[in-house]
Design a protein around this motif. Structure first.
Motif, PDB file in Angstrom:
ATOM      1  N   MET A   1      65.049  11.148  38.289  1.00 21.79           N
ATOM      2  CA  MET A   1      65.050  10.889  36.855  1.00 21.79           C
ATOM      3  C   MET A   1      63.663  11.070  36.259  1.00 21.79           C
ATOM      4  O   MET A   1      63.522  11.545  35.153  1.00 21.79           O
ATOM      5  CB  MET A   1      65.587   9.476  36.624  1.00 21.79           C
ATOM      6  CG  MET A   1      65.744   9.139  35.179  1.00 21.79           C
ATOM      7  SD  MET A   1      67.047  10.152  34.485  1.00 21.79           S
ATOM      8  CE  MET A   1      67.035   9.614  32.827  1.00 21.79           C
ATOM      9  N   HIS A   2      62.643  10.716  37.036  1.00 21.48           N
ATOM     10  CA  HIS A   2      61.284  10.830  36.534  1.00 21.48           C
ATOM     11  C   HIS A   2      60.877  12.285  36.325  1.00 21.48           C
ATOM     12  O   HIS A   2      60.123  12.589  35.412  1.00 21.48           O
ATOM     13  CB  HIS A   2      60.298  10.156  37.497  1.00 21.48           C
ATOM     14  CG  HIS A   2      60.462   8.667  37.524  1.00 21.48           C
ATOM     15  ND1 HIS A   2      61.294   8.041  38.411  1.00 21.48           N
ATOM     16  CD2 HIS A   2      59.917   7.700  36.764  1.00 21.48           C
ATOM     17  CE1 HIS A   2      61.243   6.743  38.196  1.00 21.48           C
ATOM     18  NE2 HIS A   2      60.420   6.508  37.200  1.00 21.48           N
ATOM     19  N   MET A   3      61.391  13.170  37.174  1.00 19.96           N
ATOM     20  CA  MET A   3      61.043  14.584  37.028  1.00 19.96           C
ATOM     21  C   MET A   3      61.652  15.155  35.748  1.00 19.96           C
ATOM     22  O   MET A   3      61.046  16.000  35.098  1.00 19.96           O
ATOM     23  CB  MET A   3      61.526  15.384  38.244  1.00 19.96           C
ATOM     24  CG  MET A   3      60.729  15.113  39.499  1.00 19.96           C
ATOM     25  SD  MET A   3      58.955  15.341  39.290  1.00 19.96           S
ATOM     26  CE  MET A   3      58.865  17.062  38.940  1.00 19.96           C
ATOM     27  N   LYS A   4      62.844  14.690  35.381  1.00 17.93           N
ATOM     28  CA  LYS A   4      63.463  15.172  34.149  1.00 17.93           C
ATOM     29  C   LYS A   4      62.631  14.766  32.937  1.00 17.93           C
ATOM     30  O   LYS A   4      62.458  15.552  32.006  1.00 17.93           O
ATOM     31  CB  LYS A   4      64.878  14.622  34.016  1.00 17.93           C
ATOM     32  CG  LYS A   4      65.851  15.207  35.007  1.00 17.93           C
ATOM     33  CD  LYS A   4      67.229  14.628  34.814  1.00 17.93           C
ATOM     34  CE  LYS A   4      68.185  15.153  35.847  1.00 17.93           C
ATOM     35  NZ  LYS A   4      69.532  14.600  35.668  1.00 17.93           N
ATOM     36  N   ILE A   5      62.101  13.554  32.971  1.00 15.59           N
ATOM     37  CA  ILE A   5      61.260  13.086  31.868  1.00 15.59           C
ATOM     38  C   ILE A   5      59.966  13.890  31.815  1.00 15.59           C
ATOM     39  O   ILE A   5      59.520  14.300  30.738  1.00 15.59           O
ATOM     40  CB  ILE A   5      60.990  11.575  32.007  1.00 15.59           C
ATOM     41  CG1 ILE A   5      62.294  10.795  31.842  1.00 15.59           C
ATOM     42  CG2 ILE A   5      59.948  11.122  31.002  1.00 15.59           C
ATOM     43  CD1 ILE A   5      62.181   9.333  32.161  1.00 15.59           C
ATOM     44  N   LEU A   6      59.363  14.134  32.984  1.00 15.34           N
ATOM     45  CA  LEU A   6      58.128  14.916  33.044  1.00 15.34           C
ATOM     46  C   LEU A   6      58.350  16.331  32.516  1.00 15.34           C
ATOM     47  O   LEU A   6      57.531  16.844  31.749  1.00 15.34           O
ATOM     48  CB  LEU A   6      57.604  14.963  34.480  1.00 15.34           C
ATOM     49  CG  LEU A   6      56.352  15.791  34.701  1.00 15.34           C
ATOM     50  CD1 LEU A   6      55.156  15.102  34.055  1.00 15.34           C
ATOM     51  CD2 LEU A   6      56.120  16.014  36.166  1.00 15.34           C
ATOM     52  N   ILE A   7      59.453  16.939  32.885  1.00 14.27           N
ATOM     53  CA  ILE A   7      59.745  18.292  32.424  1.00 14.27           C
ATOM     54  C   ILE A   7      59.985  18.313  30.915  1.00 14.27           C
ATOM     55  O   ILE A   7      59.501  19.198  30.202  1.00 14.27           O
ATOM     56  CB  ILE A   7      60.952  18.871  33.197  1.00 14.27           C
ATOM     57  CG1 ILE A   7      60.543  19.125  34.652  1.00 14.27           C
ATOM     58  CG2 ILE A   7      61.473  20.141  32.554  1.00 14.27           C
ATOM     59  CD1 ILE A   7      61.678  19.482  35.567  1.00 14.27           C
ATOM     60  N   ALA A   8      60.707  17.316  30.404  1.00 18.98           N
ATOM     61  CA  ALA A   8      60.960  17.244  28.964  1.00 18.98           C
ATOM     62  C   ALA A   8      59.664  17.040  28.189  1.00 18.98           C
ATOM     63  O   ALA A   8      59.449  17.683  27.149  1.00 18.98           O
ATOM     64  CB  ALA A   8      61.939  16.115  28.662  1.00 18.98           C
ATOM     65  N   VAL A   9      58.773  16.186  28.685  1.00 19.59           N
ATOM     66  CA  VAL A   9      57.486  15.958  28.017  1.00 19.59           C
ATOM     67  C   VAL A   9      56.640  17.225  28.047  1.00 19.59           C
ATOM     68  O   VAL A   9      55.984  17.570  27.057  1.00 19.59           O
ATOM     69  CB  VAL A   9      56.739  14.769  28.669  1.00 19.59           C
ATOM     70  CG1 VAL A   9      55.310  14.686  28.205  1.00 19.59           C
ATOM     71  CG2 VAL A   9      57.478  13.472  28.379  1.00 19.59           C
ATOM     72  N   ALA A  10      56.681  17.948  29.156  1.00 20.64           N
ATOM     73  CA  ALA A  10      55.919  19.193  29.256  1.00 20.64           C
ATOM     74  C   ALA A  10      56.442  20.231  28.261  1.00 20.64           C
ATOM     75  O   ALA A  10      55.650  20.933  27.625  1.00 20.64           O
ATOM     76  CB  ALA A  10      55.978  19.736  30.678  1.00 20.64           C
TER      77      ALA A  10
END
Length: 75
Positions: A1-10
């Motif tokens: 889930m954290h990677m999805k947030i990181l990708i969305a923020v990027a």
């Protein structure tokens, strides 16, 4: 889930840098007595750097097994 947030923020940061470059291009006032500020060029360079960093982050995350590809299921 954290990677999805990181990708969305990027992605949001990449789009923000692109929008900032567009605004700098439209508002850019160049004249004989106005010093030339490379804000648009820096914003576009930042966008490219963020895009490369995001690509590497996704590639490394895939190789480490943190994310899995999903797509159209095979019949």
């Amino acid at each position: 889930m954290h990677m999805k947030i990181l990708i969305a923020v990027a992605f949001v940061a990449i789009l923000g840098a692109l929008a900032f470059a567009g605004v700098a291009m439209v508002r850019g006032k160049e004249g004989p007595d106005t010093p030339k500020k490379p804000t648009m060029m820096r914003a576009l360079a930042l966008r490219v750097a963020l895009s490369v960093a995001l690509f590497l982050c996704i590639l490394i995350s895939y190789k480490l097994g943190w994310i899995q590809p999903t797509g159209i299921p095979a019949r």
